[in-house]
Design a protein around this motif. Sequence first.
Motif, PDB file in Angstrom:
ATOM      1  N   ARG A   1     -23.574   8.824   8.336  1.00  0.00           N
ATOM      2  CA  ARG A   1     -24.926   9.142   8.774  1.00  0.00           C
ATOM      3  C   ARG A   1     -24.862   9.477  10.264  1.00  0.00           C
ATOM      4  O   ARG A   1     -24.564   8.596  11.073  1.00  0.00           O
ATOM      5  CB  ARG A   1     -25.870   7.958   8.557  1.00  0.00           C
ATOM      6  CG  ARG A   1     -26.038   7.528   7.115  1.00  0.00           C
ATOM      7  CD  ARG A   1     -26.933   8.484   6.359  1.00  0.00           C
ATOM      8  NE  ARG A   1     -27.199   7.987   5.011  1.00  0.00           N
ATOM      9  CZ  ARG A   1     -26.467   8.276   3.945  1.00  0.00           C
ATOM     10  NH1 ARG A   1     -25.405   9.074   4.071  1.00  0.00           N
ATOM     11  NH2 ARG A   1     -26.782   7.804   2.755  1.00  0.00           N
TER      12      ARG A   1
ATOM     13  N   ASP B   1     -34.288   7.209  17.555  1.00  0.00           N
ATOM     14  CA  ASP B   1     -35.253   7.860  16.666  1.00  0.00           C
ATOM     15  C   ASP B   1     -35.585   6.873  15.541  1.00  0.00           C
ATOM     16  O   ASP B   1     -34.729   6.559  14.717  1.00  0.00           O
ATOM     17  CB  ASP B   1     -34.643   9.137  16.091  1.00  0.00           C
ATOM     18  CG  ASP B   1     -35.545   9.828  15.073  1.00  0.00           C
ATOM     19  OD1 ASP B   1     -36.638   9.304  14.776  1.00  0.00           O
ATOM     20  OD2 ASP B   1     -35.144  10.886  14.566  1.00  0.00           O
ATOM     21  N   PRO B   2     -36.813   6.364  15.476  1.00  0.00           N
ATOM     22  CA  PRO B   2     -37.135   5.360  14.450  1.00  0.00           C
ATOM     23  C   PRO B   2     -36.961   5.879  13.035  1.00  0.00           C
ATOM     24  O   PRO B   2     -36.632   5.105  12.128  1.00  0.00           O
ATOM     25  CB  PRO B   2     -38.595   4.997  14.751  1.00  0.00           C
ATOM     26  CG  PRO B   2     -39.123   6.091  15.609  1.00  0.00           C
ATOM     27  CD  PRO B   2     -37.954   6.628  16.368  1.00  0.00           C
ATOM     28  N   ASP B   3     -37.161   7.172  12.819  1.00  0.00           N
ATOM     29  CA  ASP B   3     -36.975   7.723  11.474  1.00  0.00           C
ATOM     30  C   ASP B   3     -35.513   7.653  11.054  1.00  0.00           C
ATOM     31  O   ASP B   3     -35.206   7.376   9.883  1.00  0.00           O
ATOM     32  CB  ASP B   3     -37.459   9.170  11.418  1.00  0.00           C
ATOM     33  CG  ASP B   3     -38.966   9.290  11.539  1.00  0.00           C
ATOM     34  OD1 ASP B   3     -39.668   8.313  11.202  1.00  0.00           O
ATOM     35  OD2 ASP B   3     -39.445  10.356  11.984  1.00  0.00           O
ATOM     36  N   PHE B   4     -34.594   7.908  12.013  1.00  0.00           N
ATOM     37  CA  PHE B   4     -33.176   7.792  11.665  1.00  0.00           C
ATOM     38  C   PHE B   4     -32.806   6.334  11.383  1.00  0.00           C
ATOM     39  O   PHE B   4     -32.004   6.051  10.484  1.00  0.00           O
ATOM     40  CB  PHE B   4     -32.282   8.349  12.775  1.00  0.00           C
ATOM     41  CG  PHE B   4     -30.819   8.174  12.475  1.00  0.00           C
ATOM     42  CD1 PHE B   4     -30.212   8.910  11.474  1.00  0.00           C
ATOM     43  CD2 PHE B   4     -30.056   7.242  13.163  1.00  0.00           C
ATOM     44  CE1 PHE B   4     -28.867   8.745  11.166  1.00  0.00           C
ATOM     45  CE2 PHE B   4     -28.721   7.061  12.873  1.00  0.00           C
ATOM     46  CZ  PHE B   4     -28.114   7.814  11.864  1.00  0.00           C
TER      47      PHE B   4
ATOM     48  N   ILE C   1     -34.670   4.076  10.046  1.00  0.00           N
ATOM     49  CA  ILE C   1     -35.138   3.800   8.680  1.00  0.00           C
ATOM     50  C   ILE C   1     -34.196   4.412   7.656  1.00  0.00           C
ATOM     51  O   ILE C   1     -33.810   3.780   6.661  1.00  0.00           O
ATOM     52  CB  ILE C   1     -36.570   4.343   8.488  1.00  0.00           C
ATOM     53  CG1 ILE C   1     -37.581   3.489   9.256  1.00  0.00           C
ATOM     54  CG2 ILE C   1     -36.928   4.424   7.008  1.00  0.00           C
ATOM     55  CD1 ILE C   1     -37.855   2.141   8.631  1.00  0.00           C
ATOM     56  N   GLU C   2     -33.783   5.664   7.905  1.00  0.00           N
ATOM     57  CA  GLU C   2     -32.883   6.351   6.974  1.00  0.00           C
ATOM     58  C   GLU C   2     -31.532   5.638   6.876  1.00  0.00           C
ATOM     59  O   GLU C   2     -30.992   5.442   5.780  1.00  0.00           O
ATOM     60  CB  GLU C   2     -32.667   7.784   7.441  1.00  0.00           C
ATOM     61  CG  GLU C   2     -31.650   8.569   6.627  1.00  0.00           C
ATOM     62  CD  GLU C   2     -31.245   9.875   7.279  1.00  0.00           C
ATOM     63  OE1 GLU C   2     -30.170  10.397   6.927  1.00  0.00           O
ATOM     64  OE2 GLU C   2     -31.983  10.365   8.148  1.00  0.00           O
TER      65      GLU C   2
ATOM     66  N   GLU D   1     -31.622   2.244   4.916  1.00  0.00           N
ATOM     67  CA  GLU D   1     -32.147   2.222   3.542  1.00  0.00           C
ATOM     68  C   GLU D   1     -31.047   1.885   2.537  1.00  0.00           C
ATOM     69  O   GLU D   1     -29.982   2.499   2.509  1.00  0.00           O
ATOM     70  CB  GLU D   1     -32.756   3.579   3.191  1.00  0.00           C
ATOM     71  CG  GLU D   1     -33.426   3.593   1.822  1.00  0.00           C
ATOM     72  CD  GLU D   1     -34.150   4.894   1.535  1.00  0.00           C
ATOM     73  OE1 GLU D   1     -34.808   4.978   0.487  1.00  0.00           O
ATOM     74  OE2 GLU D   1     -34.053   5.827   2.367  1.00  0.00           O
TER      75      GLU D   1
ATOM     76  N   ASN E   1     -35.622  -0.480  17.200  1.00  0.00           N
ATOM     77  CA  ASN E   1     -35.786   0.393  16.032  1.00  0.00           C
ATOM     78  C   ASN E   1     -34.988  -0.122  14.843  1.00  0.00           C
ATOM     79  O   ASN E   1     -35.465  -0.109  13.700  1.00  0.00           O
ATOM     80  CB  ASN E   1     -35.344   1.817  16.371  1.00  0.00           C
ATOM     81  CG  ASN E   1     -36.359   2.573  17.204  1.00  0.00           C
ATOM     82  OD1 ASN E   1     -37.513   2.169  17.327  1.00  0.00           O
ATOM     83  ND2 ASN E   1     -35.928   3.679  17.797  1.00  0.00           N
TER      84      ASN E   1
ATOM     85  N   ASN F   1     -36.709  -3.225  13.449  1.00  0.00           N
ATOM     86  CA  ASN F   1     -37.895  -2.813  12.705  1.00  0.00           C
ATOM     87  C   ASN F   1     -37.515  -2.257  11.335  1.00  0.00           C
ATOM     88  O   ASN F   1     -38.156  -2.565  10.321  1.00  0.00           O
ATOM     89  CB  ASN F   1     -38.671  -1.741  13.486  1.00  0.00           C
ATOM     90  CG  ASN F   1     -39.590  -2.331  14.536  1.00  0.00           C
ATOM     91  OD1 ASN F   1     -40.132  -3.419  14.349  1.00  0.00           O
ATOM     92  ND2 ASN F   1     -39.774  -1.621  15.632  1.00  0.00           N
ATOM     93  N   ALA F   2     -36.483  -1.422  11.306  1.00  0.00           N
ATOM     94  CA  ALA F   2     -36.053  -0.821  10.046  1.00  0.00           C
ATOM     95  C   ALA F   2     -35.519  -1.885   9.090  1.00  0.00           C
ATOM     96  O   ALA F   2     -35.811  -1.863   7.888  1.00  0.00           O
ATOM     97  CB  ALA F   2     -34.987   0.241  10.314  1.00  0.00           C
TER      98      ALA F   2
ATOM     99  N   HIS G   1     -37.060  -2.796   5.393  1.00  0.00           N
ATOM    100  CA  HIS G   1     -36.264  -2.730   4.162  1.00  0.00           C
ATOM    101  C   HIS G   1     -35.899  -4.122   3.628  1.00  0.00           C
ATOM    102  O   HIS G   1     -35.246  -4.217   2.587  1.00  0.00           O
ATOM    103  CB  HIS G   1     -34.970  -1.959   4.412  1.00  0.00           C
ATOM    104  CG  HIS G   1     -35.147  -0.493   4.629  1.00  0.00           C
ATOM    105  ND1 HIS G   1     -35.865   0.303   3.768  1.00  0.00           N
ATOM    106  CD2 HIS G   1     -34.694   0.332   5.612  1.00  0.00           C
ATOM    107  CE1 HIS G   1     -35.831   1.564   4.199  1.00  0.00           C
ATOM    108  NE2 HIS G   1     -35.145   1.602   5.318  1.00  0.00           N
TER     109      HIS G   1
END
Length: 249
Positions: free
Chosen positions: A44, A50-53, A55-56, A59, A90, A93-94, A98
């Motif tokens: 990855r 980047d908070p979206d990364f 989370i990704e 996961e 981040n 949080n992720a 999850h």
Amino acid sequence: MTSLLLTGAAGGVAGLLLPALRDRYDLVLADRVPVQPVEGARIRQGDLTDPDFAIEATEGVDAVVHLAANPNPAATWPELHGPNVLAVTNLLNAAAAHRTPRLVLASSVHAMGQYLTQDRRPIDPAWTPAPCCRYGATKAFAEAAARAYSYQHGLAAICLRLGATFARPWNTSMLGGWFAPEDLGQLVRRSLDSDVVFGIYHGISANTRSDWDISNATAELGYRPTADAEIFADSVPVSDEGGLCQPES
């Protein structure tokens, strides 16, 4: 097989740690720069600021070993804020989103470095953090953030204050704080396998000249280091720099 996210996977510490993990875990390797492929591992590429990364990347994983950081003790606050503060929050949080059950976060002995200049030894991991530099302060923050998330969200979080994590010490000032690759692998594996909900431990080998108390890691994690930097004492350059950051004049 347990799925494990390793952040900072392109870094030097990750390179020393991977041999202890690759046959035991289903690996997900994450970094903001290209990662050397490892057979069977998923890659990855992205930035944890980047908070979206974040989370990704987290996961579907069962555990996280977080090594990603700016490791420069001379770095400025702006240089440290993204990789050492924002990325950590981040990631936490992720993991909370999850419900990732276990995290192992790389802290640093720089979070306790002032005690060396005060000649207070051996340094107890239960003492109040006393960073010797801005970098050490960000690591103390990461420990506090991990503790808060462990309390609020039930995450199991282990913070490892890594010493001089290299294949061998560079000079005599590292002889007390060296952390050998084989001991790194053992301590991380034991942290992942433990039932400790939250703990802070010194990542140090069994060095004859050690300034760092590792007794809680032995008692709570079963950590029993085997390497001793003393075998290099006669073959490395002599240095009186003290091993950690000194006060600025």
